[in-house]
Structures are given as structure tokens and as C-alpha cells.
Design an enzyme around this catalytic site. Structure first.
Site, mmCIF file in Angstrom:
data_model
loop_
_atom_site.group_PDB
_atom_site.id
_atom_site.type_symbol
_atom_site.label_atom_id
_atom_site.label_comp_id
_atom_site.label_asym_id
_atom_site.label_seq_id
_atom_site.Cartn_x
_atom_site.Cartn_y
_atom_site.Cartn_z
ATOM 1 N N GLU A 68 -28.050 -14.955 -17.336
ATOM 2 C CA GLU A 68 -27.325 -14.028 -16.458
ATOM 3 C C GLU A 68 -28.313 -13.399 -15.486
ATOM 4 O O GLU A 68 -29.474 -13.212 -15.863
ATOM 5 C CB GLU A 68 -26.730 -12.857 -17.277
ATOM 6 C CG GLU A 68 -25.689 -13.252 -18.258
ATOM 7 C CD GLU A 68 -25.267 -12.068 -19.148
ATOM 8 O OE1 GLU A 68 -25.533 -10.905 -18.803
ATOM 9 O OE2 GLU A 68 -24.681 -12.345 -20.197
ATOM 10 N N ASP A 86 0.842 -1.198 0.000
ATOM 11 C CA ASP A 86 0.000 0.000 0.000
ATOM 12 C C ASP A 86 0.879 1.250 0.000
ATOM 13 O O ASP A 86 0.571 2.255 -0.641
ATOM 14 C CB ASP A 86 -0.896 0.037 1.240
ATOM 15 C CG ASP A 86 -1.977 -1.029 1.184
ATOM 16 O OD1 ASP A 86 -2.012 -1.777 0.173
ATOM 17 O OD2 ASP A 86 -2.758 -1.130 2.145
ATOM 18 N N ASP A 125 0.749 4.276 -2.640
ATOM 19 C CA ASP A 125 0.518 5.674 -2.246
ATOM 20 C C ASP A 125 1.623 6.580 -2.778
ATOM 21 O O ASP A 125 1.360 7.682 -3.254
ATOM 22 C CB ASP A 125 0.466 5.807 -0.720
ATOM 23 C CG ASP A 125 -0.866 5.329 -0.198
ATOM 24 O OD1 ASP A 125 -1.792 5.164 -1.033
ATOM 25 O OD2 ASP A 125 -0.977 5.085 1.013
ATOM 26 N N CYS A 178 -63.929 18.115 -15.235
ATOM 27 C CA CYS A 178 -64.650 19.162 -15.963
ATOM 28 C C CYS A 178 -66.156 18.891 -16.034
ATOM 29 O O CYS A 178 -66.894 19.650 -16.660
ATOM 30 C CB CYS A 178 -64.095 19.305 -17.381
ATOM 31 S SG CYS A 178 -64.477 17.898 -18.426
ATOM 32 N N LYS A 210 -30.338 -10.483 -13.753
ATOM 33 C CA LYS A 210 -30.692 -9.139 -14.210
ATOM 34 C C LYS A 210 -30.510 -8.199 -13.023
ATOM 35 O O LYS A 210 -31.302 -8.217 -12.074
ATOM 36 C CB LYS A 210 -32.135 -9.118 -14.726
ATOM 37 C CG LYS A 210 -32.523 -7.794 -15.331
ATOM 38 C CD LYS A 210 -33.837 -7.916 -16.062
ATOM 39 C CE LYS A 210 -34.182 -6.640 -16.782
ATOM 40 N NZ LYS A 210 -34.399 -5.505 -15.897
ATOM 41 N N CYS A 270 -61.241 20.219 -21.144
ATOM 42 C CA CYS A 270 -61.009 19.587 -19.836
ATOM 43 C C CYS A 270 -59.579 19.893 -19.419
ATOM 44 O O CYS A 270 -58.628 19.528 -20.106
ATOM 45 C CB CYS A 270 -61.225 18.080 -19.925
ATOM 46 S SG CYS A 270 -60.794 17.228 -18.398
ATOM 47 N N CYS A 287 -67.037 13.455 -15.811
ATOM 48 C CA CYS A 287 -65.608 13.646 -15.547
ATOM 49 C C CYS A 287 -65.419 14.391 -14.220
ATOM 50 O O CYS A 287 -66.017 15.458 -14.022
ATOM 51 C CB CYS A 287 -64.985 14.444 -16.697
ATOM 52 S SG CYS A 287 -63.304 14.978 -16.355
ATOM 53 N N ARG A 318 -28.329 5.783 -20.356
ATOM 54 C CA ARG A 318 -29.096 5.248 -21.471
ATOM 55 C C ARG A 318 -29.991 6.317 -22.089
ATOM 56 O O ARG A 318 -30.173 6.359 -23.295
ATOM 57 C CB ARG A 318 -29.962 4.087 -20.960
ATOM 58 C CG ARG A 318 -30.868 3.517 -22.002
ATOM 59 C CD ARG A 318 -31.583 2.295 -21.445
ATOM 60 N NE ARG A 318 -32.400 1.706 -22.464
ATOM 61 C CZ ARG A 318 -33.609 2.120 -22.789
ATOM 62 N NH1 ARG A 318 -34.152 3.128 -22.128
ATOM 63 N NH2 ARG A 318 -34.286 1.548 -23.738
#
Ligand code: IVH
Length: 706
Positions: A146, A63, A67, A443, A148, A464, A440, A169
């Protein structure tokens, strides 16, 4: 933006990863040339040791040495900031915050997957594949299984082995450049390992957060009074789309790679060898992968993975089956937004019991009245659920769902919660059946129902408020006109103020603003700058592709897949408006109901006024069909006739369309090629009479594989 690779630093032939690790020349004494060479070496050496440490769990240096190398890299970069490399490990801590994400057009679309919910669906998937490839039903087509992963997909671009760009995406065609955030993920190599790395490579995979890291993150947010994330997926999404990469760097995001697209060459022939290459290059791939020869083995592996689900450190919502052979994958191609060669087999939904407190009616952009159950909040599969769509009046009657009932609620992956059943034994004695409203609720117009369609609709149209505002919200949404900064709240105010009540009004707003009293810039919530920004955002969208234009209209049943099919085949908005029922039904994926909706939509006077008005305001560009630039068949008309031996009709048609050809059913003077199989009759004769180019199936196959 269209991605252009940055200039590349040439790779030295070989770097010894172990010898003379630390240069003795003091940083202050380095020449510019020496610094550039050393930074290049350090980026390779540090990437290699990162790989050994994080992926192989077999560190080769201490390490302390790591470093020291890292600090030297940083010190040289401080002295020569302009020499900092794009693949420097110092990017892991995060770059400076950005004002917004840049858009990136994907070189190959990022598709989604169709879902299978039962064994029958999986059997159907294999049958469809075999029919398409025209292979006997008892032949074996090996598939990879595989897990998901329940996260978000990302695409990573590598040039000469260097990570140069990463994107979300988005809508599948265009995503956002989140490179600075992705560089902070330890699982994403900044420099690819191993040899045989294609010059130009795009890796696809899933960014996610483990269950334990999610719990810990929420705990610390709770302690600091911040909002909690609902689940690991939301936590991953929220962390990845931060404008400040240094915060992303502190979030424990992981990455599993599951595929790649290579633009320079394709070293692998199968999905399982793709996974091996990914591993060699330094990516993590799921260890739960199996190669299966038949459907029963695939389903067996589904159940194996399902039984391990609860013990996995991360969330999965099913498995993905993929045809292993990449040549077959290419032949199978895509349908709509999904490939034919793969399918997601989802796990059965998780369920819980709760009480219906109220049934509310919501009015959507097409006027459809949707009943929504308000539920006593309950945890279903780790997510608090307090609402569930009851879909329509028929569904409520069929299940006899009443206010006060105890019900079973289920959630499957990212699907909206559903009420599956009523627990009749717990029904209150005084309960009464639910009465669906006849007017509705927004409206008060009368509720109408088209024969053959279960949905009930408000007959009020644009008068509406619910429809008008929702329709505009859809119109400006990401897959439609994508107008920035126009949320529902603003659209609601525009409607109330009478400034914009239809999508067309949005494009006339700037022109009309000086007639409006008071003008927008002095209204509550708006100023001169905000108004200017809004008008600029609208003006930026005065060019739109035909598929987006069609989708934006919000025609019932017409989603973006259909919009694309319409744009691709009918080419102009005029042709879409005047297409006959038969013409529409002949298009892939368009059925009678959808075709009827289209015809009804364009028959309406209001809708024609809207569309004609819009065409005056915006330039509608043709949808770009992805064709090979040098395709022999681009723009040509092809007719297939007779029985083809090797190809199914569906595959032949898909091949032609992929190459930019239009497939017609009848031979005419406009036909460019007639491909004849065995026992071709009248069409062959017509082709000979018209002296058209006639191809055998063999010739066709040779030509399309050129
Ligand atoms: S293959 C055509 N493999 O699932 C898309 N996807 O519903 C190719 N996903 O957007 C995807 N694990 O984000 C593939 N092993 C896996 C996956 C996986 C998770 C996600 C991916 C994709 C979504 C599709």
C-alpha cells in the site's frame, strides 16, 4: 479518559432512502417523539446520500432535495436542541471551540512501523517472518503493498455504525480526543454504510491534505499575512489540532482508511478483505494497492508506485508491506512499538546542493556534543533546509566536511536533513579541516569520550547548564512525566534563578517556594495564577508508571521501547538499579552498550541521589502488561526445551509473553509449565523430578489458542 460509549439510539429495521423523503408535518407541529424518530431517519438518509455523492460519485437525489432534507434536519434540531444526534450532519460545520483536548487511552496501542531503505532490507524482513513462523524459505507468504501516505494517523470509534469518537495517535498508548474536528471531514462517515458492520469498531487511517489544497491554503495565508505551512503534512497536522473545529471545517482535510480493529467480531481474514470492507462501509481506501506473492513482486510494485509519486495528488513517502493473512499477523505480534508483520519501504531521499556557513556544537541532555552545520537555506523535497546534523567528530572527519564547503544535503521523509557528501571541486582554496572542540562550548568543562562510543561528551554533568536544562526538558516531555506548561524557556529561567536545576527540584519547588526570594509568583513572567497552575501540573504527576520513570531519567541509549522492556521484566526501580550486566543483556533489545550505559548511570552518586529523591516524591506504579484478563498463563513462568516442530522459539516466547507469562531459560521449582519439543534432555528430566506440569508442543498450541 478511558472511552465509554454514549447510550445508543436503537436502529430501526429498515429506512427507505428514497420514498417520502420530506415529511409534510410542519416542524412546529412535531411532537418530541416524532422529532426524535425523524432526526434518526434524517441522519441515516443524509449519510447515505453523502456516501453516494462523495464516494460513489453517483448521486441519487438532486442537490435541491439534499438541501431541503439538511435544512429540515437543522430546523428540527433548532426546535429540540437536546435531541441533536451525535451523527447529525450539522456537526460537519464544526462545534464550539474547546479549552483543550481530552486525553484518550487507546484500547489497542497505535503502533509505528519499522523502516526498510533498500531491497536487502525488504528481503531480510521476509526472511525474519519466515524464520519466526518456522516456514521453509521458499514458501510464499502473500503481502499487500500500500502507499504510505504522508499525513497523521487517526483512530475512529464506531458503535452500532455511529461515529462516536476520534483520536490522534499521541504517544501510541494515549492520544487526544479530536472527535469534533474529525466530524468535519467529509471522508469520515458519521454513519457507516452497508450491512455486516461490527457492533464495536475502531478504524485506523491517515488524515492528509492534497498538494493542490496545501498550495491554495498557503496562498490565502500569504495574502492575509499569516504564517505559511512548510508542507502538506504540517498543514494537515496544524489544521487537525485546532481547538476551534469551525476553523478545521474550513480546511480541506482528507482521510484514507487502511485498517480496523473490531472488538465485537472479526469479519475479515485478510488485509485485502479489510480494505474491501472499509470501502463498503463508506471509507476511501487507496486505489494503489497490490497483493504480491513474493519479494520481487513487492519490490516491483514499490517501483510502480514510486514512478507515480510525482503525479499523485497527495504526498507519499514510501510504501507499506503487510502480511495479508490476519492469522499470521496475529502470530507475528509486535516487537517494541512496531508489528513484525509490516514494514515501511521508504523512497530514496531527495537531495540538493548548498554551502556550509558555520559548524556549531550543541550540547544535549546527556552531555553529547553534536556538531550542526548551518547551511545556506535550500529547498529539499519541498522543505526549506538550513541546518543539518553532522552527528559526531568521526563523521566530520570521514566526510571531511569544512566550513565554506559546497555539500549535498538529503532529506528522507520526516528524517532530519543530512549532509551526504562534499563537492570537492567547489572547495575554497583556503579551507581548513574542522577542529572539534576539546572543551564544552557551554560550560568549558573538558570533553570526554567513553571507549567504544563515538560520541564525545561534556564532563560537566549537572553543572553544565545545557545538560541540566535539556535533561529537565526531557524529564517533563510527553513520553516522560508529561508536565504541562513547562517549556524550555521556563526551565532555562529556573536554572538561571537557581530555583530548579535538577528534575527533583521540580517536585520540591512548591514546598521551597516560600524560602525563595523573591518567590516565583512575583518573578517576571509569573503571577499567582500561573504559579498555582504550574504547581498543580507538577502535583498531577506524582504518580507515574515505571516505564515513564525510567525513560524520564534520560539514560543514554535508553528510549521508551527499552524503558518499557525494563519495566515489564524487572518490575521495580530497585531491580533496574541493581540489575547485573548479564541480566540486562538477557532482555530483548538490550545489548552490551546499552547495558553498560545503564550500569554506569546508576553507578553515579549524583544519579542515585536523584533517583532516590524522586522515589520519595512520586509514586512509581508498575507498568501494565497487556495480558488477556482470563489468560491461563498470566504471571506464570514457562520454560521451552527441545526442538519445537511448528513454532520457532521466538514465536513461542512471544506467545507466552503476550499472555502475560514470563519465559525462563532454566527449570526450577518456580517454573509453572515446561513445554517440551523433540529431543528434550536435561530440562525434561529436571521437570519430571520436580513434578512440574509438562506440556507437549501440541498441548501448548491448544492452550494458547483457547
Ligand atoms: S499501517 C503499525 N498503512 O505510517 C502501524 N500506516 O510509520 C500500522 N501510514 O502511524 C500502520 N500510510 O500513520 C499503515 N497504508 C498505510 C499507511 C500508514 C501511512 C502511517 C501511519 C503510521 C505510520 C507508521
Amino acid at each position: 479518559m478511558v472511552f465509554n460509549p454514549p447510550p445508543q439510539t436503537p436502529l430501526p429495521m429498515m429506512i427507505d432512502m428514497h420514498k417520502n423523503l420530506l415529511s409534510e408535518i410542519p416542524v412546529d407541529a412535531l411532537t418530541r417523539e416524532q422529532a426524535a424518530v425523524e432526526l434518526l431517519q434524517l441522519s441515516r438518509v443524509l449519510a447515505y446520500h453523502d456516501h453516494c455523492y462523495y464516494h460513489l460519485a453517483a448521486p441519487e437525489i438532486t442537490d435541491g432535495m439534499y438541501d431541503a432534507l439538511y435544512q429540515r434536519n437543522r430546523a428540527i434540531e433548532r426546535r429540540f436542541p437536546d435531541l441533536r444526534r451525535i451523527d447529525s450532519p450539522t456537526h460537519r460545520v464544526g462545534a464550539a471551540p474547546a479549552p483543550e483536548f481530552e486525553k484518550v487511552k487507546h484500547r489497542k496501542p497505535m503502533l509505528s512501523l519499522d523502516n526498510a531503505f533498500s531491497e536487502d532490507d525488504v528481503q531480510d524482513f521476509m526472511i525474519r517472518i519466515k524464520r519466526f513462523l518456522k516456514v521453509p524459505e521458499d514458501d510464499k507468504i502473500p503481502c499487500i503493498v500500500e502507499p504510505k501516505i504522508d499525513g497523521l494517523s487517526a483512530t475512529l470509534h464506531y458503535q452500532n455504525g455511529q461515529f462516536v469518537l476520534g483520536a490522534t495517535r499521541g504517544d501510541g498508548q494515549e492520544g487526544e480526543n479530536i472527535s469534533a474536528n474529525l466530524r468535519t471531514l467529509r471522508d469520515i462517515p458519521l454513519v457507516l454504510q452497508g450491512d455486516a458492520v461490527p457492533e464495536s469498531l475502531e478504524i485506523r487511517g491517515e488524515v492528509y491534505m492534497t498538494k493542490a489544497d496545501f498550495e491554495a491554503l498557503n496562498q490565502s495565508r500569504l495574502e492575509s499575512g499569516e504564517n505559511l505551512f512548510a508542507n502538506p503534512r504540517n498543514a494537515a497536522a496544524g489544521s487537525l489540532r485546532l481547538l476551534d473545529p469551525s476553523i478545521t471545517a474550513k480546511r480541506p482535510l482528507r482521510f484514507f482508511a487502511y485498517g480496523y480493529e473490531s472488538l465485537s467480531n472479526r469479519p475479515d481474514q485478510t488485509q485485502d478483505s479489510i480494505l474491501l470492507s472499509l470501502k463498503k462501509w463508506g471509507f476511501r481506501v487507496s486505489p494503489l494497492v497490490a497483493l504480491c506473492n513474493d519479494v520481487n513482486t513487492m519490490i516491483y510494485h514499490y517501483s510502480v508506485i514510486q514512478s507515480e509519486r510525482a503525479d499523485l495528488p497527495y504526498e507519499i513517502d514510501g510504501v507499506v508491506y503487510k502480511v495479508n493473512d490476519l492469522n499470521l499477523q496475529a502470530r507475528l505480534g509486535t516487537v517494541g512499538r512496531a508489528p513484525r508483520h509490516s514494514i515501511a519501504h521508504k523512497f530514496v531521499a531527495e537531495r540538493a546542493e548548498t554551502i556550509v556557513d558555520l559548524i556549531d556544537i550543541q550540547v544535549g541532555r546527556t552531555g553529547v556534543l553534536t556538531p550542526v552545520a548551518h547551511l545556506r537555506p535550500v529547498l529539499v523535497g519541498g522543505v526549506m533546509v538550513s541546518r543539518a546534523s553532522l552527528h559526531n567528530d568521526d563523521e566530520i572527519r570521514r566526510k571531511d566536511i569544512r566550513v565554506g564547503d559546497t555539500v549535498i544535503v538529503q532529506r528522507a521523509g520526516d528524517v532530519i536533513p543530512q549532509v551526504v557528501d562534499v563537492v570537492l571541486s567547489k572547495r575554497p582554496v583556503d579551507s581548513i579541516p574542522f577542529a572539534f572542540p576539546e572543551t564544552c562550548p557551554v560550560c568549558a568543562s573538558v570533553v570526554v569520550q567513553t571507549p567504544g562510543i563515538v560520541a564525545k561528551r561534556c564532563g560537566g554533568g549537572f553543572s553544565c547548564m545545557a545538560q541540566a536544562v535539556e535533561r529537565m526538558r526531557h524529564f517533563v516531555s510527553r513520553d516522560a512525566f508529561d508536565i504541562e506548561g513547562l517549556g524550555e524557556r521556563h526551565l532555562q529561567s529556573f536554572f538561571n534563578w537557581g530555583i530548579a536545576r535538577t528534575p527533583l527540584d521540580l517536585f520540591l519547588m512548591e514546598e521551597n517556594n516560600h524560602h525563595v526570594i523573591p518567590p516565583l509568583e512575583v518573578r517576571e513572567g509569573w503571577g499567582v495564577k500561573a504559579t498555582r497552575n504550574l504547581f498543580d501540573a507538577i502535583n498531577r504527576r506524582r504518580h507515574v508508571t515505571l516505564d515513564r520513570f525510567i525513560y524520564a531519567l534520560g539514560i543514554p541509549q535508553v528510549g521508551h521501547v527499552t524503558a518499557r522492556v525494563l519495566a515489564q521484566h524487572l518490575k521495580t526501580i530497585d531491580a533496574v538499579m541493581t540489575a547485573t550486566l548479564d541480566r540486562l543483556c538477557a532482555l530483548e533489545g538490550v545489548g552490551t552498550i546499552m547495558a553498560t550505559e545503564l550500569i554506569q548511570f546508576f553507578a553515579s552518586f549524583d544519579n542515585r541521589v536523584l533517583v532516590n529523591g524522586l522515589i520519595e516524591q512520586v509514586e512509581v506504579e508498575p507498568f501494565e502488561t497487556p495480558v488477556f484478563e482470563d489468560s491461563l498463563f498470566a504471571g506464570k513462568t514457562v520454560v521451552f526445551t527441545g526442538t519445537l516442530e511448528k513454532l520457532s522459539r521466538a514465536e513461542a516466547k512471544a506467545q507466552a509473553e503476550r499472555l502475560g507469562a514470563h519465559v525462563a531459560s532454566a527449570v526450577s521449582r518456580k517454573t509453572d509449565y515446561v513445554v517440551v519439543g523433540a529431543d528434550a534432555g536435561k530440562k525434561l528430566k529436571q521437570a519430571q523430578e520436580l513434578a512440574l506440569t509438562i506440556l507437549t508442543e501440541e498441548q501448548w498450541i491448544d492452550m494458547v489458542s483457547l
